[in-house]
Design an enzyme around this catalytic site. Sequence first.
Site, PDB file in Angstrom:
ATOM      1  N   ASN A  56       1.031  -1.295   0.343  1.00 26.60           N
ATOM      2  CA  ASN A  56       0.134   0.193   0.211  1.00 26.60           C
ATOM      3  C   ASN A  56       1.145   1.192  -0.260  1.00 26.60           C
ATOM      4  O   ASN A  56       1.117   1.555   1.131  1.00 26.60           O
ATOM      5  CB  ASN A  56      -1.232  -0.157   1.028  1.00 26.60           C
ATOM      6  CG  ASN A  56      -1.562   1.300   1.185  1.00 26.60           C
ATOM      7  OD1 ASN A  56      -1.833   1.695   0.327  1.00 26.60           O
ATOM      8  ND2 ASN A  56      -2.532   1.630   2.772  1.00 26.60           N
ATOM      9  N   LYS A 115       0.229   4.259  -0.288  1.00 24.42           N
ATOM     10  CA  LYS A 115      -0.358   5.797  -0.057  1.00 24.42           C
ATOM     11  C   LYS A 115      -0.196   6.683  -1.234  1.00 24.42           C
ATOM     12  O   LYS A 115      -0.205   6.125  -1.894  1.00 24.42           O
ATOM     13  CB  LYS A 115      -0.351   5.843   1.190  1.00 24.42           C
ATOM     14  CG  LYS A 115      -0.337   4.194   2.293  1.00 24.42           C
ATOM     15  CD  LYS A 115      -0.258   4.625   3.953  1.00 24.42           C
ATOM     16  CE  LYS A 115      -0.439   3.599   4.545  1.00 24.42           C
ATOM     17  NZ  LYS A 115      -0.313   2.983   6.037  1.00 24.42           N
ATOM     18  N   HIS A 137      -9.960   1.609   4.777  1.00 24.21           N
ATOM     19  CA  HIS A 137      -8.549   1.838   5.375  1.00 24.21           C
ATOM     20  C   HIS A 137      -8.701   2.745   6.589  1.00 24.21           C
ATOM     21  O   HIS A 137      -9.932   3.310   6.050  1.00 24.21           O
ATOM     22  CB  HIS A 137      -7.315   1.902   4.764  1.00 24.21           C
ATOM     23  CG  HIS A 137      -6.324   2.348   5.159  1.00 24.21           C
ATOM     24  ND1 HIS A 137      -5.411   3.126   5.908  1.00 24.21           N
ATOM     25  CD2 HIS A 137      -5.526   1.244   5.158  1.00 24.21           C
ATOM     26  CE1 HIS A 137      -4.174   2.870   7.069  1.00 24.21           C
ATOM     27  NE2 HIS A 137      -4.366   1.891   5.798  1.00 24.21           N
ATOM     28  N   GLU A 174      -7.195   4.871   7.278  1.00 25.33           N
ATOM     29  CA  GLU A 174      -7.435   6.461   7.120  1.00 25.33           C
ATOM     30  C   GLU A 174      -8.239   7.112   6.996  1.00 25.33           C
ATOM     31  O   GLU A 174      -8.301   8.263   6.602  1.00 25.33           O
ATOM     32  CB  GLU A 174      -5.579   6.616   6.052  1.00 25.33           C
ATOM     33  CG  GLU A 174      -4.232   6.393   7.137  1.00 25.33           C
ATOM     34  CD  GLU A 174      -3.089   5.619   6.819  1.00 25.33           C
ATOM     35  OE1 GLU A 174      -2.915   5.694   5.212  1.00 25.33           O
ATOM     36  OE2 GLU A 174      -2.053   5.513   7.572  1.00 25.33           O
ATOM     37  N   GLU A 180      -5.696  -4.767  10.469  1.00 21.82           N
ATOM     38  CA  GLU A 180      -4.772  -3.229  10.597  1.00 21.82           C
ATOM     39  C   GLU A 180      -5.184  -3.297  11.836  1.00 21.82           C
ATOM     40  O   GLU A 180      -5.359  -1.440  12.452  1.00 21.82           O
ATOM     41  CB  GLU A 180      -5.006  -2.759   9.520  1.00 21.82           C
ATOM     42  CG  GLU A 180      -4.783  -3.547   8.260  1.00 21.82           C
ATOM     43  CD  GLU A 180      -3.889  -2.134   7.326  1.00 21.82           C
ATOM     44  OE1 GLU A 180      -2.801  -2.427   6.593  1.00 21.82           O
ATOM     45  OE2 GLU A 180      -4.486  -1.369   7.132  1.00 21.82           O
ATOM     46  N   SER A 203       2.480  -2.185   9.563  1.00 20.46           N
ATOM     47  CA  SER A 203       4.473  -2.394  10.707  1.00 20.46           C
ATOM     48  C   SER A 203       5.169  -3.619  10.396  1.00 20.46           C
ATOM     49  O   SER A 203       6.055  -3.982  10.757  1.00 20.46           O
ATOM     50  CB  SER A 203       4.623  -1.925  11.812  1.00 20.46           C
ATOM     51  OG  SER A 203       4.101  -0.417  12.449  1.00 20.46           O
TER      52      SER A 203
HETATM   53  P1  PGA Z   1       2.154   0.379   7.775  1.00 16.57           P
HETATM   54  O1  PGA Z   1       0.735   0.677   7.263  1.00 16.57           O
HETATM   55  O2  PGA Z   1       2.902  -0.733   7.268  1.00 16.57           O
HETATM   56  O3  PGA Z   1       3.379   1.569   7.258  1.00 16.57           O
HETATM   57  O4  PGA Z   1       2.120   0.622   9.244  1.00 16.57           O
HETATM   58  C1  PGA Z   1      -0.076  -0.377   7.397  1.00 16.57           C
HETATM   59  C2  PGA Z   1      -1.233   0.013   6.711  1.00 16.57           C
HETATM   60  O5  PGA Z   1      -1.770   1.405   6.287  1.00 16.57           O
HETATM   61  O6  PGA Z   1      -1.310  -0.682   4.753  1.00 16.57           O
END
Ligand code: PGA
Length: 256
Positions: free
Chosen positions: A9, A11, A97, A99, A169, A215
């Site tokens: 992802n 983003k 997601h 976000e 997540e 992460s």
């Molecule tokens: P991250 O993000 O691996 O940077 O923690 C995961 C995600 O938001 O899909």
Amino acid sequence: MRKQIAAANWKMNLTLKEGLKLINEILEAKIFMEPTQEAVFAVPFPYLIDTKNAIADTPNFYVAAQNCASEKQGAYTGETSAQMINSINIPYVIIGHSERREYYQETNEILAKKINLALANNLTPIFCCGESLKIRQSDKQNEYVQKQLGESLFHLSEEQISKTIIAYEPIWAIGTGLTASSEQAQEMHAHIRKILADKYGSVVAENISILYGGSVKAINAVDIFSQPDVDGGLVGGASLVANEFITIIKSLKKIQ
Ligand code: PGA
């Protein structure tokens, strides 16, 4: 047999040039993939076609959109519909997601509409769920995730849910460097599979891929992915670094 998936992802990161360089570095590694394994790249909308062309000759590599509109079509300036994504032959879309939920006020109800449109337009949704730190600290994560699934997915038919991928997540682990322990991930994934089994039966539940996100890195991917109910990962930060993501793809379970 459920698929094992390493989903990147990106983003809102990278220019087109940087993105294609990253893809090419990953392609150069010529990673051997089992038929049940996939690498998926959720890239920004303007890069979808170029990314698709870049991976066109690589089996088991796919491209995903990071979002789609909750309306079918019309006067929604700036939005991109599921139909548009399908019309350029992109097979996957991330929906819900954290976000999007947090910064763009996407509710379970809005996400149910997006899921319907994605499925109606032959896109495979990667549906994200997961609790905040506050909810985890009050030990309410199981009920919280159950509600997210219930309100956004449980109107789906057996056939539709079978086409859906779920990504757990925990918000407290996204981009923070904090990872759920592999036991915490397994516990929640088993809980999600049980909720799916209660609603749709165990055969359906056993065949749904449930990815872990938060992460995931080269250093912890094998540990997390080796859990019985973890079918790969949705990866943010580490997917922007070629060697990290190559190792993450190679960490997928091999199921014969
Ligand atoms: P991250 O993000 O691996 O940077 O923690 C995961 C995600 O938001 O899909």
